[in-house]
Motif scaffolding. Structure first.
Motif, PDB file in Angstrom:
ATOM      1  N   LYS A  59     -13.616  -0.308 -17.776  1.00  0.00           N
ATOM      2  CA  LYS A  59     -13.704  -1.760 -17.632  1.00  0.00           C
ATOM      3  C   LYS A  59     -13.080  -2.516 -18.797  1.00  0.00           C
ATOM      4  O   LYS A  59     -12.401  -3.528 -18.605  1.00  0.00           O
ATOM      5  N   ARG A  60     -13.297  -2.056 -20.013  1.00  0.00           N
ATOM      6  CA  ARG A  60     -12.822  -2.781 -21.188  1.00  0.00           C
ATOM      7  C   ARG A  60     -11.519  -2.225 -21.746  1.00  0.00           C
ATOM      8  O   ARG A  60     -11.072  -2.665 -22.800  1.00  0.00           O
ATOM      9  N   ARG A  61     -10.911  -1.247 -21.050  1.00  0.00           N
ATOM     10  CA  ARG A  61      -9.741  -0.571 -21.607  1.00  0.00           C
ATOM     11  C   ARG A  61      -8.467  -0.705 -20.780  1.00  0.00           C
ATOM     12  O   ARG A  61      -7.377  -0.580 -21.325  1.00  0.00           O
ATOM     13  N   THR A  62      -8.569  -0.916 -19.474  1.00  0.00           N
ATOM     14  CA  THR A  62      -7.359  -0.890 -18.646  1.00  0.00           C
ATOM     15  C   THR A  62      -7.439  -1.901 -17.501  1.00  0.00           C
ATOM     16  O   THR A  62      -8.519  -2.106 -16.932  1.00  0.00           O
ATOM     17  N   PRO A  63      -6.319  -2.522 -17.157  1.00  0.00           N
ATOM     18  CA  PRO A  63      -6.301  -3.436 -16.005  1.00  0.00           C
ATOM     19  C   PRO A  63      -6.465  -2.713 -14.671  1.00  0.00           C
ATOM     20  O   PRO A  63      -6.668  -3.357 -13.647  1.00  0.00           O
ATOM     21  N   GLN A  64      -6.379  -1.370 -14.704  1.00  0.00           N
ATOM     22  CA  GLN A  64      -6.625  -0.591 -13.493  1.00  0.00           C
ATOM     23  C   GLN A  64      -8.103  -0.237 -13.340  1.00  0.00           C
ATOM     24  O   GLN A  64      -8.461   0.602 -12.510  1.00  0.00           O
ATOM     25  N   ASN A  65      -8.958  -0.913 -14.114  1.00  0.00           N
ATOM     26  CA  ASN A  65     -10.394  -0.616 -14.110  1.00  0.00           C
ATOM     27  C   ASN A  65     -10.995  -0.652 -12.717  1.00  0.00           C
ATOM     28  O   ASN A  65     -11.723   0.264 -12.314  1.00  0.00           O
ATOM     29  N   ILE A  66     -10.692  -1.688 -11.968  1.00  0.00           N
ATOM     30  CA  ILE A  66     -11.336  -1.869 -10.673  1.00  0.00           C
ATOM     31  C   ILE A  66     -10.722  -0.942  -9.621  1.00  0.00           C
ATOM     32  O   ILE A  66     -11.368  -0.624  -8.619  1.00  0.00           O
ATOM     33  N   VAL A  67      -9.471  -0.496  -9.849  1.00  0.00           N
ATOM     34  CA  VAL A  67      -8.830   0.414  -8.893  1.00  0.00           C
ATOM     35  C   VAL A  67      -9.507   1.779  -8.938  1.00  0.00           C
ATOM     36  O   VAL A  67      -9.951   2.310  -7.913  1.00  0.00           O
ATOM     37  N   ILE A  68      -9.610   2.332 -10.157  1.00  0.00           N
ATOM     38  CA  ILE A  68     -10.227   3.650 -10.308  1.00  0.00           C
ATOM     39  C   ILE A  68     -11.743   3.543 -10.187  1.00  0.00           C
ATOM     40  O   ILE A  68     -12.388   4.319  -9.482  1.00  0.00           O
ATOM     41  N   GLY A  69     -12.306   2.558 -10.876  1.00  0.00           N
ATOM     42  CA  GLY A  69     -13.761   2.391 -10.866  1.00  0.00           C
ATOM     43  C   GLY A  69     -14.314   2.020  -9.515  1.00  0.00           C
ATOM     44  O   GLY A  69     -15.499   2.266  -9.235  1.00  0.00           O
ATOM     45  N   GLY A  70     -13.472   1.469  -8.655  1.00  0.00           N
ATOM     46  CA  GLY A  70     -13.917   1.090  -7.320  1.00  0.00           C
ATOM     47  C   GLY A  70     -14.374   2.266  -6.480  1.00  0.00           C
ATOM     48  O   GLY A  70     -15.056   2.087  -5.467  1.00  0.00           O
ATOM     49  N   ALA A  71     -14.021   3.478  -6.910  1.00  0.00           N
ATOM     50  CA  ALA A  71     -14.456   4.670  -6.173  1.00  0.00           C
ATOM     51  C   ALA A  71     -15.979   4.760  -6.120  1.00  0.00           C
ATOM     52  O   ALA A  71     -16.541   5.288  -5.154  1.00  0.00           O
ATOM     53  N   ALA A  72     -16.644   4.243  -7.157  1.00  0.00           N
ATOM     54  CA  ALA A  72     -18.117   4.318  -7.189  1.00  0.00           C
ATOM     55  C   ALA A  72     -18.733   3.633  -5.978  1.00  0.00           C
ATOM     56  O   ALA A  72     -19.691   4.140  -5.383  1.00  0.00           O
ATOM     57  N   GLY A  73     -18.192   2.490  -5.603  1.00  0.00           N
ATOM     58  CA  GLY A  73     -18.726   1.746  -4.467  1.00  0.00           C
ATOM     59  C   GLY A  73     -18.322   2.310  -3.124  1.00  0.00           C
ATOM     60  O   GLY A  73     -18.811   1.859  -2.082  1.00  0.00           O
ATOM     61  N   ALA A  74     -17.409   3.310  -3.144  1.00  0.00           N
ATOM     62  CA  ALA A  74     -16.926   3.900  -1.894  1.00  0.00           C
ATOM     63  C   ALA A  74     -17.717   5.137  -1.481  1.00  0.00           C
ATOM     64  O   ALA A  74     -17.521   5.665  -0.388  1.00  0.00           O
ATOM     65  N   PHE A  75     -18.626   5.599  -2.334  1.00  0.00           N
ATOM     66  CA  PHE A  75     -19.404   6.804  -2.048  1.00  0.00           C
ATOM     67  C   PHE A  75     -20.431   6.657  -0.914  1.00  0.00           C
ATOM     68  O   PHE A  75     -20.697   7.643  -0.207  1.00  0.00           O
ATOM     69  N   PRO A  76     -21.086   5.497  -0.723  1.00  0.00           N
ATOM     70  CA  PRO A  76     -22.223   5.426   0.208  1.00  0.00           C
ATOM     71  C   PRO A  76     -21.980   5.967   1.619  1.00  0.00           C
ATOM     72  O   PRO A  76     -22.853   6.679   2.142  1.00  0.00           O
ATOM     73  N   PRO A  77     -20.833   5.689   2.293  1.00  0.00           N
ATOM     74  CA  PRO A  77     -20.657   6.284   3.624  1.00  0.00           C
ATOM     75  C   PRO A  77     -20.650   7.811   3.590  1.00  0.00           C
ATOM     76  O   PRO A  77     -21.176   8.460   4.504  1.00  0.00           O
ATOM     77  N   MET A  78     -20.074   8.394   2.531  1.00  0.00           N
ATOM     78  CA  MET A  78     -20.084   9.847   2.397  1.00  0.00           C
ATOM     79  C   MET A  78     -21.496  10.367   2.163  1.00  0.00           C
ATOM     80  O   MET A  78     -21.865  11.442   2.654  1.00  0.00           O
ATOM     81  N   ILE A  79     -22.284   9.601   1.407  1.00  0.00           N
ATOM     82  CA  ILE A  79     -23.673  10.010   1.160  1.00  0.00           C
ATOM     83  C   ILE A  79     -24.455  10.001   2.471  1.00  0.00           C
ATOM     84  O   ILE A  79     -25.199  10.939   2.778  1.00  0.00           O
ATOM     85  N   GLY A  80     -24.275   8.936   3.253  1.00  0.00           N
ATOM     86  CA  GLY A  80     -24.949   8.851   4.546  1.00  0.00           C
ATOM     87  C   GLY A  80     -24.528   9.969   5.478  1.00  0.00           C
ATOM     88  O   GLY A  80     -25.360  10.584   6.161  1.00  0.00           O
ATOM     89  N   TRP A  81     -23.232  10.262   5.511  1.00  0.00           N
ATOM     90  CA  TRP A  81     -22.704  11.351   6.353  1.00  0.00           C
ATOM     91  C   TRP A  81     -23.298  12.687   5.918  1.00  0.00           C
ATOM     92  O   TRP A  81     -23.751  13.481   6.759  1.00  0.00           O
ATOM     93  N   ALA A  82     -23.298  12.937   4.603  1.00  0.00           N
ATOM     94  CA  ALA A  82     -23.825  14.198   4.078  1.00  0.00           C
ATOM     95  C   ALA A  82     -25.325  14.335   4.330  1.00  0.00           C
ATOM     96  O   ALA A  82     -25.828  15.444   4.529  1.00  0.00           O
ATOM     97  N   ALA A  83     -26.045  13.209   4.345  1.00  0.00           N
ATOM     98  CA  ALA A  83     -27.490  13.257   4.603  1.00  0.00           C
ATOM     99  C   ALA A  83     -27.772  13.817   5.994  1.00  0.00           C
ATOM    100  O   ALA A  83     -28.759  14.531   6.204  1.00  0.00           O
ATOM    101  N   VAL A  84     -26.898  13.515   6.941  1.00  0.00           N
ATOM    102  CA  VAL A  84     -27.086  13.984   8.325  1.00  0.00           C
ATOM    103  C   VAL A  84     -26.523  15.378   8.522  1.00  0.00           C
ATOM    104  O   VAL A  84     -27.163  16.247   9.128  1.00  0.00           O
ATOM    105  N   THR A  85     -25.312  15.620   8.025  1.00  0.00           N
ATOM    106  CA  THR A  85     -24.590  16.851   8.359  1.00  0.00           C
ATOM    107  C   THR A  85     -24.705  17.950   7.315  1.00  0.00           C
ATOM    108  O   THR A  85     -24.440  19.119   7.611  1.00  0.00           O
ATOM    109  N   GLY A  86     -25.042  17.572   6.082  1.00  0.00           N
ATOM    110  CA  GLY A  86     -25.063  18.564   5.016  1.00  0.00           C
ATOM    111  C   GLY A  86     -23.687  18.941   4.520  1.00  0.00           C
ATOM    112  O   GLY A  86     -23.524  19.901   3.764  1.00  0.00           O
TER     113      GLY A  86
END
Length: 313
Positions: free
Chosen positions: A148-175
């Motif tokens: 966040k405080r080091r690169t203008p690409q912060n939100i591009v790479i860091g945005g992956a954190a907010g993209a996990f939830p659908p995978m978590i939901g999928w994994a909860a059902v299917t393993g």
């Protein structure tokens, strides 16, 4: 009634009000608006996944995603308390405003994070728990503390954190993590930069004052606007993939076409806008981006739920 009783009653009421305010402040630490989108996308992953999960366990999975998201938000506010105090948008948050101690926020976030991951693992499965831990860790350590405080690409790479939830939901059902779950991950990953850069365009003064190298501050508004258009163009085919993969029907596909075209149109308006008109277009794109993601995942949920409008697959 005696004067002493009146004073006691008034004092008790004051204590209750103070306790209510404390609860409200800790709730704010969870970033409830961010949490709502995280939970909704996680629920979509859970609903579209093949297989069945007991309703109680499904509720536990969604709760763990919500608590994990809130925990990451609380730790983020603890770490960013110095820049939050400088920025107009965030200076009234509980820590910089002095309503919650920094150590309390950190402890609150860590306890919630550990509790959410452990509950997910024990009640649902450890793959879903591992993905939840990865999402929290990515947001806290990779995005908040490193990028966040080091690169203008912060939100591009860091945005992956907010993209996990659908995978978590999928994994909860299917393993497991299937290709459709990865597509939903990429959908949010590509959506995040134009969404957040639209906000940073009309808040760039705040970020400059706080020393956060958001893209508009470092590269300028025009370069940011071009990047936003590129990402909306890349997002367009990704939004259609659920239909092509067979996890969504034609109604979802038609809606994704229309919403994607509107998103691109908004990005073009932002690119061509100047001055107040450009700021107004950026504000409108930021608001629409939230609606865009909400509608896509709402349609996915409806499409895969037979009780909702009969399903559309």
């Amino acid at each position: 009634m005696s004067d002493a009783s009146i004073q006691l009653g008034a004092s008790g009421e004051g204590v209750l009000r103070e306790e209510d305010a404390r609860v409200a402040d800790f709730f704010v630490l969870l970033k409830p608006r961010v949490m709502s989108l995280v939970v909704f996308s996680g629920l979509a992953g859970l609903v579209v996944a093949p297989g069945d999960l007991h309703p109680v366990l499904a509720c536990v999975a969604v709760l763990c995603i919500a608590v994990g998201s809130g925990a990451a938000g609380a730790i983020n506010m603890w770490y960013d308390r110095d820049i939050d105090a400088v920025m107009q948008r965030t200076r009234r948050r509980p820590i910089p405003d002095g309503r919650v101690e920094a150590s309390e926020a950190l402890g609150f976030g860590v306890v919630l994070a550990l509790g959410a991951v452990m509950m997910m693992g024990l009640a649902v499965n450890w793959l879903a728990a591992g993905l939840l831990a990865a999402a929290i860790g990515f947001y806290v350590f990779i995005y908040t503390m490193w990028l966040k405080r080091r690169t203008p690409q912060n939100i591009v790479i860091g945005g992956a954190a907010g993209a996990f939830p659908p995978m978590i939901g999928w994994a909860a059902v299917t393993g497991e993590v299937g290709v459709p779950a990865i597509v939903l991950f990429l959908l949010i990953f590509m959506w995040t930069p134009p969404h957040f850069w639209a906000l940073s365009l009309y808040r760039q003064g705040d970020y400059a004052k706080a020393g956060v190298p958001m893209l508009p501050v470092v590269a300028g508004p025009q370069a940011t606007k071009r990047q936003m258009l590129i990402y909306t163009l890349l997002l367009f085919p990704l939004a259609l993939m659920p239909t092509l993969l067979g996890i969504a029907g034609w109604v979802y596909g038609a809606a994704a076409l229309v919403l994607g075209a509107l998103f691109i149109l908004m990005a073009v308006r932002v690119l061509l806008g100047e001055g107040d008109r450009g700021e107004r277009s950026a504000r409108q794109m930021f608001g629409f981006s939230i609606l865009y993601l909400f509608l896509l995942f709402a349609l996915l949920i409806i499409d895969r739920s037979p009780g909702l409008l009969g399903g559309w697959s």
